[in-house]
Design a protein around this motif. Structure first.
Motif, PDB file in Angstrom:
ATOM      1  N   LEU A   1       0.825  -1.210   0.000  1.00 42.56           N
ATOM      2  CA  LEU A   1       0.000   0.000   0.000  1.00 42.56           C
ATOM      3  C   LEU A   1       0.864   1.267   0.000  1.00 42.56           C
ATOM      4  N   ILE A   2       1.936   1.259   0.770  1.00 45.56           N
ATOM      5  CA  ILE A   2       2.820   2.429   0.810  1.00 45.56           C
ATOM      6  C   ILE A   2       3.540   2.603  -0.529  1.00 45.56           C
ATOM      7  N   ARG A   3       4.015   1.499  -1.113  1.00 44.92           N
ATOM      8  CA  ARG A   3       4.667   1.572  -2.427  1.00 44.92           C
ATOM      9  C   ARG A   3       3.698   2.127  -3.479  1.00 44.92           C
ATOM     10  N   ASN A   4       2.457   1.651  -3.454  1.00 50.10           N
ATOM     11  CA  ASN A   4       1.451   2.181  -4.380  1.00 50.10           C
ATOM     12  C   ASN A   4       1.283   3.682  -4.179  1.00 50.10           C
ATOM     13  N   GLY A   5       1.232   4.118  -2.923  1.00 45.73           N
ATOM     14  CA  GLY A   5       1.088   5.542  -2.624  1.00 45.73           C
ATOM     15  C   GLY A   5       2.272   6.357  -3.107  1.00 45.73           C
ATOM     16  N   ILE A   6       3.472   5.837  -2.907  1.00 43.55           N
ATOM     17  CA  ILE A   6       4.684   6.540  -3.361  1.00 43.55           C
ATOM     18  C   ILE A   6       4.677   6.664  -4.880  1.00 43.55           C
TER      19      ILE A   6
ATOM     20  N   ALA B   1       2.031   9.284  -5.831  1.00 46.22           N
ATOM     21  CA  ALA B   1       2.469  10.649  -5.497  1.00 46.22           C
ATOM     22  C   ALA B   1       3.580  11.108  -6.435  1.00 46.22           C
ATOM     23  N   ALA B   2       4.384  10.184  -6.926  1.00 53.08           N
ATOM     24  CA  ALA B   2       5.485  10.532  -7.834  1.00 53.08           C
ATOM     25  C   ALA B   2       4.976  11.145  -9.137  1.00 53.08           C
ATOM     26  N   GLU B   3       3.716  10.927  -9.452  1.00 52.62           N
ATOM     27  CA  GLU B   3       3.131  11.491 -10.670  1.00 52.62           C
ATOM     28  C   GLU B   3       2.846  12.985 -10.542  1.00 52.62           C
ATOM     29  N   ARG B   4       2.903  13.510  -9.333  1.00 55.20           N
ATOM     30  CA  ARG B   4       2.639  14.932  -9.083  1.00 55.20           C
ATOM     31  C   ARG B   4       3.889  15.756  -9.290  1.00 55.20           C
ATOM     32  N   ASP B   5       3.705  17.072  -9.366  1.00 53.40           N
ATOM     33  CA  ASP B   5       4.832  17.996  -9.415  1.00 53.40           C
ATOM     34  C   ASP B   5       5.589  17.942  -8.095  1.00 53.40           C
TER      35      ASP B   5
ATOM     36  N   ARG C   1      -7.449   0.388  12.739  1.00 48.90           N
ATOM     37  CA  ARG C   1      -7.675   0.877  11.375  1.00 48.90           C
ATOM     38  C   ARG C   1      -6.407   1.569  10.903  1.00 48.90           C
ATOM     39  N   VAL C   2      -6.005   1.237   9.669  1.00 52.08           N
ATOM     40  CA  VAL C   2      -4.843   1.846   9.046  1.00 52.08           C
ATOM     41  C   VAL C   2      -5.290   2.489   7.741  1.00 52.08           C
ATOM     42  N   ASP C   3      -4.917   3.760   7.542  1.00 49.84           N
ATOM     43  CA  ASP C   3      -5.180   4.472   6.297  1.00 49.84           C
ATOM     44  C   ASP C   3      -3.854   4.813   5.652  1.00 49.84           C
ATOM     45  N   VAL C   4      -3.750   4.542   4.357  1.00 45.65           N
ATOM     46  CA  VAL C   4      -2.585   4.946   3.578  1.00 45.65           C
ATOM     47  C   VAL C   4      -3.108   5.893   2.510  1.00 45.65           C
ATOM     48  N   GLU C   5      -2.787   7.165   2.686  1.00 47.12           N
ATOM     49  CA  GLU C   5      -3.319   8.231   1.843  1.00 47.12           C
ATOM     50  C   GLU C   5      -2.181   8.842   1.034  1.00 47.12           C
ATOM     51  N   ASP C   6      -2.421   9.037  -0.258  1.00 43.15           N
ATOM     52  CA  ASP C   6      -1.394   9.644  -1.100  1.00 43.15           C
ATOM     53  C   ASP C   6      -1.937  10.893  -1.780  1.00 43.15           C
ATOM     54  N   SER C   7      -1.026  11.686  -2.320  1.00 42.18           N
ATOM     55  CA  SER C   7      -1.406  12.922  -3.006  1.00 42.18           C
ATOM     56  C   SER C   7      -1.291  12.767  -4.518  1.00 42.18           C
ATOM     57  N   GLY C   8      -1.448  11.548  -4.997  1.00 41.72           N
ATOM     58  CA  GLY C   8      -1.356  11.278  -6.435  1.00 41.72           C
ATOM     59  C   GLY C   8      -2.547  11.824  -7.199  1.00 41.72           C
ATOM     60  N   LEU C   9      -2.704  11.338  -8.404  1.00 43.75           N
ATOM     61  CA  LEU C   9      -3.763  11.814  -9.287  1.00 43.75           C
ATOM     62  C   LEU C   9      -5.061  11.032  -9.135  1.00 43.75           C
ATOM     63  N   GLY C  10      -5.103  10.108  -8.193  1.00 41.30           N
ATOM     64  CA  GLY C  10      -6.298   9.302  -7.991  1.00 41.30           C
ATOM     65  C   GLY C  10      -6.325   8.109  -8.928  1.00 41.30           C
ATOM     66  N   VAL C  11      -7.278   7.236  -8.698  1.00 36.70           N
ATOM     67  CA  VAL C  11      -7.440   6.035  -9.513  1.00 36.70           C
ATOM     68  C   VAL C  11      -8.341   6.375 -10.691  1.00 36.70           C
ATOM     69  N   ALA C  12      -7.979   5.896 -11.858  1.00 37.34           N
ATOM     70  CA  ALA C  12      -8.781   6.155 -13.063  1.00 37.34           C
ATOM     71  C   ALA C  12     -10.210   5.646 -12.853  1.00 37.34           C
ATOM     72  N   PRO C  13     -11.196   6.459 -13.176  1.00 45.28           N
ATOM     73  CA  PRO C  13     -12.590   6.084 -12.936  1.00 45.28           C
ATOM     74  C   PRO C  13     -12.987   4.745 -13.567  1.00 45.28           C
ATOM     75  N   GLU C  14     -12.392   4.414 -14.693  1.00 46.96           N
ATOM     76  CA  GLU C  14     -12.775   3.171 -15.365  1.00 46.96           C
ATOM     77  C   GLU C  14     -12.333   1.906 -14.627  1.00 46.96           C
ATOM     78  N   ILE C  15     -11.403   2.037 -13.679  1.00 47.77           N
ATOM     79  CA  ILE C  15     -10.993   0.844 -12.928  1.00 47.77           C
ATOM     80  C   ILE C  15     -11.365   0.908 -11.448  1.00 47.77           C
ATOM     81  N   THR C  16     -11.932   2.009 -11.010  1.00 45.45           N
ATOM     82  CA  THR C  16     -12.258   2.170  -9.590  1.00 45.45           C
ATOM     83  C   THR C  16     -13.098   1.018  -9.056  1.00 45.45           C
ATOM     84  N   GLY C  17     -14.081   0.585  -9.795  1.00 46.56           N
ATOM     85  CA  GLY C  17     -14.954  -0.495  -9.341  1.00 46.56           C
ATOM     86  C   GLY C  17     -14.330  -1.874  -9.432  1.00 46.56           C
ATOM     87  N   HIS C  18     -13.133  -1.965  -9.996  1.00 46.04           N
ATOM     88  CA  HIS C  18     -12.484  -3.263 -10.216  1.00 46.04           C
ATOM     89  C   HIS C  18     -11.122  -3.361  -9.537  1.00 46.04           C
ATOM     90  N   LEU C  19     -10.822  -2.445  -8.633  1.00 44.49           N
ATOM     91  CA  LEU C  19      -9.493  -2.366  -8.030  1.00 44.49           C
ATOM     92  C   LEU C  19      -9.006  -3.665  -7.406  1.00 44.49           C
TER      93      LEU C  19
END
Length: 118
Positions: free
Chosen positions: A14-19, A22-26, A44-62
Motif C-alpha cells: 500500500l505504501i509503495r502504491n502511494g509513493i 504521489a510521484a506522478e505529481r509535481d 484501522r490503518v489508512d494509507v493516503e497519497d497525493s497522487g492523481l487518484g485512480v482512473a474512474p474506469e478501474i475504480t470499481g475493479h481495483l
C-alpha cells in the motif's frame, strides 16, 4: 494476533502504491500519509497519497485480478492485500480517490479472534 510478515507485506504494498502515485505529481505536492487508529476492538490503518487518484474506469475493479493502471503492474497487489486482510478477519477498501489522491484503508481485529493466520 496477526502474521507479522503478511501484514508487513500488506503495508509495503500500500505504501509503495502511494509513493508511485504521489510521484506522478509535481515536486512539492508529493505526500504519503499513514494513519493508525484503534477503537471498538479493531485497528484501522489508512494509507493516503497525493497522487492523481485512480482512473474512474478501474475504480470499481481495483480488487479484481489483473486490474492495474501501472504500465508494468501485474494487477495482483491489491487483490493479495485484500486476501491477507480478510484472512486476518479484517476488511480492505478504497475510501477515496480523486484528483487530489487516494486513501486505502483496512481494519484488523485487535484481539485476533477472527484470524485464520495465527
Amino acid at each position: 494476533m496477526a502474521d507479522r510478515v503478511q501484514v508487513e507485506q500488506l503495508l509495503a504494498n500500500l505504501i509503495r502504491n502511494g509513493i508511485e502515485a504521489a510521484a506522478e505529481r509535481d515536486a512539492g505536492d508529493k505526500q504519503v500519509r499513514v494513519r493508525i487508529a484503534s477503537s471498538r476492538g479493531e485497528v484501522r490503518v489508512d494509507v493516503e497519497d497525493s497522487g492523481l487518484g485512480v482512473a474512474p474506469e478501474i475504480t470499481g475493479h481495483l480488487f479484481e485480478p489483473f486490474t492495474t493502471s501501472k504500465p508494468r503492474g501485474m494487477g495482483l497487489g491489491l487483490l493479495l492485500s485484500r486476501q491477507t486482510v480478510e484472512s486476518h478477519g479484517g476488511r480492505l477498501w478504497c475510501e477515496r480517490t480523486s484528483e487530489e489522491g487516494s486513501d486505502f484503508a483496512f481494519t484488523l481485529p485487535r484481539d485476533g479472534a477472527n484470524s485464520d493466520a495465527r
